[in-house]
Design a protein around this motif. Structure first.
Motif, mmCIF file in Angstrom:
data_model
loop_
_atom_site.group_PDB
_atom_site.id
_atom_site.type_symbol
_atom_site.label_atom_id
_atom_site.label_comp_id
_atom_site.label_asym_id
_atom_site.label_seq_id
_atom_site.Cartn_x
_atom_site.Cartn_y
_atom_site.Cartn_z
ATOM 1 N N UNK A 39 1.034 -1.621 0.004
ATOM 2 C CA UNK A 39 -0.120 -0.074 0.408
ATOM 3 C C UNK A 39 0.925 0.948 -0.048
ATOM 4 N N UNK A 40 2.028 1.249 0.506
ATOM 5 C CA UNK A 40 2.974 2.238 0.418
ATOM 6 C C UNK A 40 3.093 2.319 -1.236
ATOM 7 N N UNK A 41 3.637 2.144 -1.622
ATOM 8 C CA UNK A 41 4.248 1.883 -2.871
ATOM 9 C C UNK A 41 2.840 2.026 -3.928
ATOM 10 N N UNK A 42 1.595 1.954 -3.653
ATOM 11 C CA UNK A 42 0.456 2.261 -4.352
ATOM 12 C C UNK A 42 0.081 3.425 -3.892
ATOM 13 N N UNK A 43 0.242 4.076 -2.971
ATOM 14 C CA UNK A 43 0.098 5.685 -2.439
ATOM 15 C C UNK A 43 0.479 6.049 -3.204
ATOM 16 N N UNK A 44 1.364 6.082 -2.943
ATOM 17 C CA UNK A 44 2.939 7.319 -3.758
ATOM 18 C C UNK A 44 2.542 6.930 -5.427
ATOM 19 N N UNK A 45 2.718 5.891 -5.950
ATOM 20 C CA UNK A 45 2.010 6.466 -7.363
ATOM 21 C C UNK A 45 0.864 6.871 -7.974
ATOM 22 N N UNK A 46 -0.518 6.729 -6.532
ATOM 23 C CA UNK A 46 -1.766 6.617 -7.093
ATOM 24 C C UNK A 46 -0.985 8.628 -6.407
ATOM 25 N N UNK A 47 -0.802 8.744 -6.214
ATOM 26 C CA UNK A 47 -0.569 10.585 -5.639
ATOM 27 C C UNK A 47 -0.231 11.364 -6.445
ATOM 28 N N UNK A 192 12.187 4.443 -6.669
ATOM 29 C CA UNK A 192 12.833 3.802 -5.344
ATOM 30 C C UNK A 192 12.770 3.674 -4.677
ATOM 31 N N UNK A 193 12.437 5.000 -3.678
ATOM 32 C CA UNK A 193 11.945 5.100 -2.141
ATOM 33 C C UNK A 193 10.823 4.649 -2.166
ATOM 34 N N UNK A 194 10.185 4.400 -2.582
ATOM 35 C CA UNK A 194 8.804 4.350 -2.625
ATOM 36 C C UNK A 194 8.937 2.116 -2.948
ATOM 37 N N UNK A 195 9.035 2.233 -3.048
ATOM 38 C CA UNK A 195 9.803 1.021 -3.812
ATOM 39 C C UNK A 195 10.405 -0.079 -2.649
ATOM 40 N N UNK A 196 11.719 0.875 -2.325
ATOM 41 C CA UNK A 196 12.327 0.178 -1.339
ATOM 42 C C UNK A 196 12.007 0.319 0.778
ATOM 43 N N UNK A 229 15.188 5.855 3.226
ATOM 44 C CA UNK A 229 14.199 6.433 2.232
ATOM 45 C C UNK A 229 13.154 6.327 2.678
ATOM 46 N N UNK A 230 12.464 6.073 3.838
ATOM 47 C CA UNK A 230 11.426 6.756 4.291
ATOM 48 C C UNK A 230 11.059 8.698 4.439
ATOM 49 N N UNK A 231 12.002 9.217 5.083
ATOM 50 C CA UNK A 231 12.074 10.515 4.676
ATOM 51 C C UNK A 231 11.795 11.432 3.028
ATOM 52 N N UNK A 232 12.072 10.527 2.388
ATOM 53 C CA UNK A 232 12.058 11.092 0.863
ATOM 54 C C UNK A 232 10.581 10.669 0.310
ATOM 55 N N UNK A 233 9.634 10.052 1.170
ATOM 56 C CA UNK A 233 8.191 9.837 0.299
ATOM 57 C C UNK A 233 7.758 11.239 1.350
ATOM 58 N N UNK A 234 8.215 11.373 2.111
ATOM 59 C CA UNK A 234 6.869 12.715 3.457
ATOM 60 C C UNK A 234 7.146 14.507 3.306
ATOM 61 N N UNK A 235 6.425 14.770 2.787
ATOM 62 C CA UNK A 235 6.434 16.109 2.867
ATOM 63 C C UNK A 235 8.158 16.908 4.467
ATOM 64 N N UNK A 379 0.767 7.030 2.570
ATOM 65 C CA UNK A 379 1.944 6.508 3.146
ATOM 66 C C UNK A 379 2.600 6.870 4.415
ATOM 67 N N UNK A 380 2.539 7.488 5.711
ATOM 68 C CA UNK A 380 2.243 7.879 6.691
ATOM 69 C C UNK A 380 1.912 6.854 7.472
ATOM 70 N N UNK A 381 0.062 6.753 6.948
ATOM 71 C CA UNK A 381 -0.494 5.583 7.601
ATOM 72 C C UNK A 381 0.026 4.093 7.877
ATOM 73 N N UNK A 382 0.729 3.595 6.451
ATOM 74 C CA UNK A 382 1.505 2.867 6.349
ATOM 75 C C UNK A 382 2.366 2.607 7.090
#
Length: 453
Positions: A39-47, A192-196, A229-235, A379-382
């Motif tokens: 769901x982390x990856x799907x959320x980043x792709x969808x956003x 790549x960060x979302x996948x990692x 990698x998580x900080x790269x997916x968040x504000x 992403x934060x929820x997951x």
């Protein structure tokens, strides 16, 4: 959303049965965690997709992918195929969840958003009542494969509707686009960060289930990937609870992590340490779904009466009461069934906090970046679920190894959950909406002086 809830509540009770049937009980934690990790990856792709062309296409792709992934699970002959089906289903669920939130921000005026989100929560009421028992009946009468096939057939309905009804419609409904401001707290996440991070989440969930070399290596590798990698997916400034969107995203992680960890440990305590019948545990999930929907309905009618950040604080306070009730139920003299009320009370707090945080994220974000904000929340929820569950499970495993009784281990686990809940309550004020935030989200010119609302 109705069929998403039906699928989620019908599948979860069947996973242990499927794992046992496929001779893969040892890999059950991976199967159970694959959905959340993906769901982390799907959320980043969808956003990112929703920001580029509106929520129509990622929503359509998500529901179509859901059908395909349910068929993969339905035809599973090995535990690894089932894990693959759950992983790809998580990607689809992330696409759908983010697209729905982005569509609410892009399509509805501010005064209607709260009621739309309460309607989304209401879509889970009937699935909570009918999903688990109906799935159990089908699995008993036929097989768990039949449940997945049936869910694929049901999910085909919104898939066809999405293709036919949304085809050819404009991607973004007239939202004014505001140029990016220097120093804006919004950035595009890298795939790549979302996948990692997705891989890291799966490794950590698998790694904390035992204390041997293999599990420790998996958990350590997962934590290292999350830190990198998580900080790269968040504000930016999320971990420092920066005012506005960063704090909103952080509170989504804290509240979701605490609630879903409580939801995992209360049934475990009831079925193992307190020996409560499975029907009682099922009532806990049904009651939680009903009170969540009821609280969401309440917040939808408090739109002009109570500030959103105050509803988040109230929700966190109610969750703290729920955790205290769960901890109290580790005392043998307290009736075990009282623990059921802890899940019900915690769900009421989440029903107030979760829609409020979604609305706050939309208010803090320009109209052309609301897909990113929705993806960041997902992403934060997951991440919150992964990290809080990982730490709590590690504490629970360590206490279980040091004690001959299970109840003290549950006491330590529930006490630990007070930390994220207390953090959410203390930081709720940093999510406060300012006039400039509301103007920016609507694409209007921003005045020099901001006044708090």
């Amino acid at each position: 959303m109705f069929l998403t809830g039906f699928a989620a509540l019908a599948v979860m009770p069947l996973l242990p049965v499927a794992a046992r049937d496929l001779d893969g009980v040892g890999l059950y934690p991976l199967v159970a965690g694959a959905f959340v990790a993906a769901s982390l990856l799907g959320g980043v792709l969808g956003g990112a997709w929703a920001d580029r062309g509106g929520a129509r296409r990622p929503l359509t792709a998500g529901v179509i992918l859901s059908v395909a992934t349910l068929l993969v699970s339905a035809t599973s002959t090995t535990i690894w195929q089932l894990a693959l089906g759950r992983f790809t289903d998580g990607i689809a669920a992330g696409l759908v969840a983010v697209s729905v939130n982005a569509a609410v921000g892009q399509s509805y005026p501010d005064h209607l958003r709260a009621r739309v989100l309460s309607l989304m929560s209401a879509c889970w009421i009937l699935p909570s009542l009918a999903g688990p028992p109906l799935a159990g009946f089908v699995a008993t009468r036929w097989s768990w494969h039949a449940v997945f096939f049936g869910l694929a057939g049901l999910t085909l309905i919104p898939a066809v509707a999405a293709v036919l009804l949304l085809r050819g419609r404009p991607g973004q409904p007239g939202a004014a686009r505001e140029p990016a401001r220097p120093g804006a707290s919004v950035r595009r996440p890298a795939l790549p960060a979302a996948l990692a991070v997705s891989v890291a989440a799966a490794l950590t969930q698998y790694g904390v289930t035992a204390w041997d070399v293999r599990h420790v290596v998996c958990a350590s590798a997962g934590v290292a990937l999350l830190v990198a990698f998580a900080p790269r997916l968040l504000p930016p400034r999320t971990w420092r609870a920066g005012a506005g969107l960063p704090a909103t995203v952080l509170l989504r992680a804290l509240t979701s992590g605490a609630y879903f960890t409580l939801e995992a440990f209360v049934p475990l305590m009831l079925s193992t340490a307190r020996r409560v019948p499975g029907t009682v545990t099922g009532l806990a999930f049904t009651g939680a779904a009903l009170t969540w929907a009821g609280a969401s309905w309440v917040q939808g009618r408090l739109h002009h009466r109570v500030q959103r950040h105050r509803l988040v604080a109230v929700g966190a306070a109610i969750m703290a009461v729920a955790v205290a009730v769960a901890a109290l139920c580790t005392v043998p003299a307290v009736p075990a069934a009282v623990a059921v009320s802890s899940m019900v009370v915690a769900a009421f707090g989440m029903g107030l906090a979760t829609p409020s945080l979604t609305l706050l994220s939309l208010a803090h974000t320009p109209a052309d970046r609301q897909g990113y904000a929705s993806g960041a929340l997902q992403t934060a929820q997951n991440l919150g679920q992964t990290l809080v569950l990982m730490v709590t499970s590690a504490v629970f495993t360590a206490l279980s190894a040091a004690s001959t009784h299970q109840l003290p281990s549950f006491t330590g686990a529930f006490a630990l959950l007070m930390l994220p809940i207390a953090g959410a309550g203390c930081l709720a004020g940093r999510t406060r909406i300012m006039v400039a935030d509301r103007q920016r989200a609507a694409g209007q010119p921003v005045a020099e002086a901001d006044r708090g609302m």
